[in-house]
Design an enzyme around this catalytic site. Sequence first.
Site, PDB file in Angstrom:
ATOM      1  N   GLY A  14       0.841  -1.192   0.000  1.00 61.75           N
ATOM      2  CA  GLY A  14       0.000   0.000   0.000  1.00 61.75           C
ATOM      3  C   GLY A  14       0.874   1.240   0.000  1.00 61.75           C
ATOM      4  N   GLN A  17       2.977  10.098   1.558  1.00 60.83           N
ATOM      5  CA  GLN A  17       4.284   9.431   1.600  1.00 60.83           C
ATOM      6  C   GLN A  17       5.172   9.828   0.421  1.00 60.83           C
ATOM      7  OE1 GLN A  17       2.431   5.340   2.322  1.00 60.83           O
ATOM      8  NE2 GLN A  17       4.335   5.193   3.494  1.00 60.83           N
ATOM      9  N   CYS A  25       5.972  -0.017   7.556  1.00 60.67           N
ATOM     10  CA  CYS A  25       5.602   1.183   6.800  1.00 60.67           C
ATOM     11  C   CYS A  25       6.822   1.629   6.008  1.00 60.67           C
ATOM     12  CB  CYS A  25       5.157   2.295   7.750  1.00 60.67           C
ATOM     13  SG  CYS A  25       4.652   3.808   6.903  1.00 60.67           S
ATOM     14  N   LEU A  26       6.603   1.949   4.747  1.00 60.49           N
ATOM     15  CA  LEU A  26       7.717   2.386   3.900  1.00 60.49           C
ATOM     16  C   LEU A  26       8.320   3.697   4.401  1.00 60.49           C
ATOM     17  CD1 LEU A  26       6.135   1.473   0.451  1.00 60.49           C
ATOM     18  CD2 LEU A  26       8.035   0.283   1.587  1.00 60.49           C
ATOM     19  N   HIS A  46      -4.443   1.436   7.577  1.00 60.15           N
ATOM     20  CA  HIS A  46      -3.094   2.008   7.668  1.00 60.15           C
ATOM     21  C   HIS A  46      -2.946   3.159   6.660  1.00 60.15           C
ATOM     22  CE1 HIS A  46       1.496   1.330   7.850  1.00 60.15           C
ATOM     23  NE2 HIS A  46       1.343   2.074   6.761  1.00 60.15           N
ATOM     24  N   GLU A  47      -3.452   2.948   5.433  1.00 57.87           N
ATOM     25  CA  GLU A  47      -3.322   3.991   4.394  1.00 57.87           C
ATOM     26  C   GLU A  47      -4.199   5.201   4.702  1.00 57.87           C
ATOM     27  OE1 GLU A  47      -0.841   3.526   2.808  1.00 57.87           O
ATOM     28  OE2 GLU A  47      -0.663   1.356   2.898  1.00 57.87           O
ATOM     29  N   HIS A  85      -2.628   7.488   7.119  1.00 59.50           N
ATOM     30  CA  HIS A  85      -1.614   8.390   6.547  1.00 59.50           C
ATOM     31  C   HIS A  85      -2.251   9.704   6.080  1.00 59.50           C
ATOM     32  CE1 HIS A  85       2.248   6.304   6.375  1.00 59.50           C
ATOM     33  NE2 HIS A  85       1.699   5.206   5.878  1.00 59.50           N
TER      34      HIS A  85
HETATM   35  O1  GNR Z   1       4.071  -2.474   2.550  1.00 61.77           O
HETATM   36  C1  GNR Z   1       3.446  -2.333   3.605  1.00 61.77           C
HETATM   37  N1  GNR Z   1       3.148  -3.420   4.357  1.00 61.77           N
HETATM   38  C2  GNR Z   1       2.261  -3.383   5.400  1.00 61.77           C
HETATM   39  C3  GNR Z   1       2.246  -4.468   6.276  1.00 61.77           C
HETATM   40  C4  GNR Z   1       1.362  -4.507   7.335  1.00 61.77           C
HETATM   41  C5  GNR Z   1       0.496  -3.452   7.534  1.00 61.77           C
HETATM   42  C6  GNR Z   1       0.506  -2.362   6.698  1.00 61.77           C
HETATM   43  C7  GNR Z   1       1.390  -2.333   5.635  1.00 61.77           C
HETATM   44  S1  GNR Z   1       1.382  -0.960   4.565  1.00 61.77           S
HETATM   45  C8  GNR Z   1       3.052  -0.979   4.055  1.00 61.77           C
HETATM   46  C9  GNR Z   1       3.308   0.089   3.001  1.00 61.77           C
HETATM   47  C10 GNR Z   1       3.059   1.450   3.596  1.00 61.77           C
HETATM   48  O2  GNR Z   1       3.811   2.017   4.332  1.00 61.77           O
HETATM   49  N2  GNR Z   1       1.902   1.999   3.319  1.00 61.77           N
HETATM   50  O3  GNR Z   1       1.578   3.181   3.848  1.00 61.77           O
HETATM   51 NI    NI Z   2       2.689   3.294   5.707  1.00 63.11          NI
END
Ligand code: GNR
Ligand code: NI
Length: 172
Positions: A46, A51, A94-95, A136-137, A140
């Site tokens: 995601g 980001q 999270c990236l 999670h997205e 953000h």
């Molecule tokens: O790549 C991602 N893996 C992930 C694993 C568990 C819960 C959420 C994520 S999202 C993350 C990519 C990211 O930072 N998206 O905002």
């Molecule tokens: Ni993230």
Amino acid sequence: MAILPILVAPDPRLKAKAQKVEVVDDTIRTLIDDMLETMYDAPGIGLAAPQVGVLKRVIVLDVAGKDEPPAPMGLVNPEVIWESEETNVYEEGCLSLPTHYAEVERPAVVKVRYLDRDGKAHEVEADGLFATCVQHEIDHLDGVLFVDYISSLKRNIILRKLKKEKEQARSA
Ligand code: GNR
Ligand code: NI
């Protein structure tokens, strides 16, 4: 198509509230395509527009399994309109917080309303990894990172480490 640089915390743009998209035009469609390319390159499941430094309410994700065909999704103005009482705990990454992981508890099932790349409205019920990732997205877009759900002690250790790594990279 372009691979965009991904912001790493701490960065004020990751703490900001993203603006609602008023019109889903070619600029938004190009952003979605570039975000998907950036996400697959990372690789991640995601990515949210903040980001990549764009404070607009746009997210992309692909939670297809390893041996399933790719399932890219681009969601504009996504909002959780219902969440289950039942929760799930998932080890999140999270990236924007590279190499750091933590268990986060969230509603196990959510209903999400969004616009697609053609501006058409949809509602989708998400469970499993899809539910975790879409929440999670959407977080953000409101300047919320998964570390905001863990203890301030653990959060500060992670953020201080990332800050120090940035300072070292700058002076290298
Ligand atoms: O790549 C991602 N893996 C992930 C694993 C568990 C819960 C959420 C994520 S999202 C993350 C990519 C990211 O930072 N998206 O905002
Ligand atoms: Ni993230």
